[in-house]
Design a protein around this motif. Structure first.
Motif, PDB file in Angstrom:
ATOM      1  N   ILE A  78     -12.517  -9.813 -35.366  1.00 40.33           N
ATOM      2  CA  ILE A  78     -12.405  -8.770 -34.343  1.00 40.33           C
ATOM      3  C   ILE A  78     -13.649  -8.760 -33.463  1.00 40.33           C
ATOM      4  O   ILE A  78     -13.560  -8.631 -32.236  1.00 40.33           O
ATOM      5  N   SER A  79     -14.800  -8.931 -34.064  1.00 41.90           N
ATOM      6  CA  SER A  79     -16.057  -8.961 -33.298  1.00 41.90           C
ATOM      7  C   SER A  79     -16.052 -10.113 -32.303  1.00 41.90           C
ATOM      8  O   SER A  79     -16.492  -9.962 -31.146  1.00 41.90           O
ATOM      9  N   ARG A  80     -15.556 -11.278 -32.729  1.00 39.05           N
ATOM     10  CA  ARG A  80     -15.477 -12.433 -31.814  1.00 39.05           C
ATOM     11  C   ARG A  80     -14.523 -12.139 -30.647  1.00 39.05           C
ATOM     12  O   ARG A  80     -14.799 -12.500 -29.502  1.00 39.05           O
ATOM     13  N   GLU A  81     -13.404 -11.493 -30.965  1.00 35.70           N
ATOM     14  CA  GLU A  81     -12.441 -11.167 -29.921  1.00 35.70           C
ATOM     15  C   GLU A  81     -13.025 -10.151 -28.932  1.00 35.70           C
ATOM     16  O   GLU A  81     -12.842 -10.272 -27.719  1.00 35.70           O
ATOM     17  N   ILE A  82     -13.760  -9.155 -29.448  1.00 32.07           N
ATOM     18  CA  ILE A  82     -14.426  -8.194 -28.572  1.00 32.07           C
ATOM     19  C   ILE A  82     -15.437  -8.903 -27.673  1.00 32.07           C
ATOM     20  O   ILE A  82     -15.518  -8.639 -26.470  1.00 32.07           O
ATOM     21  N   GLN A  83     -16.198  -9.834 -28.244  1.00 39.08           N
ATOM     22  CA  GLN A  83     -17.173 -10.598 -27.470  1.00 39.08           C
ATOM     23  C   GLN A  83     -16.477 -11.390 -26.364  1.00 39.08           C
ATOM     24  O   GLN A  83     -16.927 -11.404 -25.210  1.00 39.08           O
ATOM     25  N   LYS A  84     -15.355 -12.049 -26.703  1.00 39.64           N
ATOM     26  CA  LYS A  84     -14.620 -12.847 -25.735  1.00 39.64           C
ATOM     27  C   LYS A  84     -14.094 -11.956 -24.601  1.00 39.64           C
ATOM     28  O   LYS A  84     -14.236 -12.287 -23.413  1.00 39.64           O
ATOM     29  N   LEU A  85     -13.511 -10.809 -24.946  1.00 45.51           N
ATOM     30  CA  LEU A  85     -12.982  -9.901 -23.928  1.00 45.51           C
ATOM     31  C   LEU A  85     -14.090  -9.345 -23.034  1.00 45.51           C
ATOM     32  O   LEU A  85     -13.914  -9.209 -21.828  1.00 45.51           O
ATOM     33  N   ALA A  86     -15.228  -9.027 -23.654  1.00 48.02           N
ATOM     34  CA  ALA A  86     -16.357  -8.489 -22.881  1.00 48.02           C
ATOM     35  C   ALA A  86     -16.880  -9.540 -21.900  1.00 48.02           C
ATOM     36  O   ALA A  86     -17.265  -9.196 -20.778  1.00 48.02           O
ATOM     37  N   SER A  87     -16.853 -10.800 -22.314  1.00 44.40           N
ATOM     38  CA  SER A  87     -17.352 -11.858 -21.417  1.00 44.40           C
ATOM     39  C   SER A  87     -16.386 -12.106 -20.252  1.00 44.40           C
ATOM     40  O   SER A  87     -16.800 -12.571 -19.193  1.00 44.40           O
TER      41      SER A  87
END
Length: 139
Positions: A127-136
């Protein structure tokens, strides 16, 4: 008298038969035989249709409201922000990472921290990786 009957009766029968044949159109007798129908008269003419309604053109279906994923995510984020983090972890167990991350992004960071710390480490990492991807991406 018998002679009269034998002579007149056949004349009446023959005359009646000829008149009938003329009336039916088998023999052409002017004034008695009906006029022949022309080809144009034999073609089908429009007749008033009784009891049959005309087919109405379809009315266009009303447009379905367009989904606003952001508004839906924000609404869920507000509700989840008020929930206990342990219950929220149980609630989101079956959510896919790509569905869960956008909602968590709209929540208070302190609440997201609580929720991620209650999850299994592998799931929390995904989930943290997905949040990072969306934020980028700016989502």
């Amino acid at each position: 008298m018998k002679k009269v009957v034998f002579i007149i009766m056949p004349l009446i029968l023959v005359g009646g038969g000829v008149a009938l044949a003329g009336r039916m159109g088998f023999i052409n007798i002017p004034g008695l035989t009906p006029p022949k129908k022309k080809l144009a008269d034999l073609k089908m003419k429009p007749t008033p249709e009784v009891g049959i309604e005309k087919i109405k053109p379809r009315e266009p279906e009303p447009e379905k409201p367009k989904e606003d994923a952001g508004a839906g995510q924000l609404a869920i984020a507000k509700i989840w922000g008020e929930m206990d983090s342990k219950k929220l972890v149980l609630l989101t167990e079956n959510w896919r990472v790509n569905e869960l991350a956008p909602v968590l992004m709209k929540m208070e960071p302190s609440k997201v921290t609580e929720v991620l710390s209650e999850m299994q480490p592998e799931r929390s990492s995904e989930i943290s990786r997905e949040i990072q991807k969306l934020a980028s991406l700016g989502s």
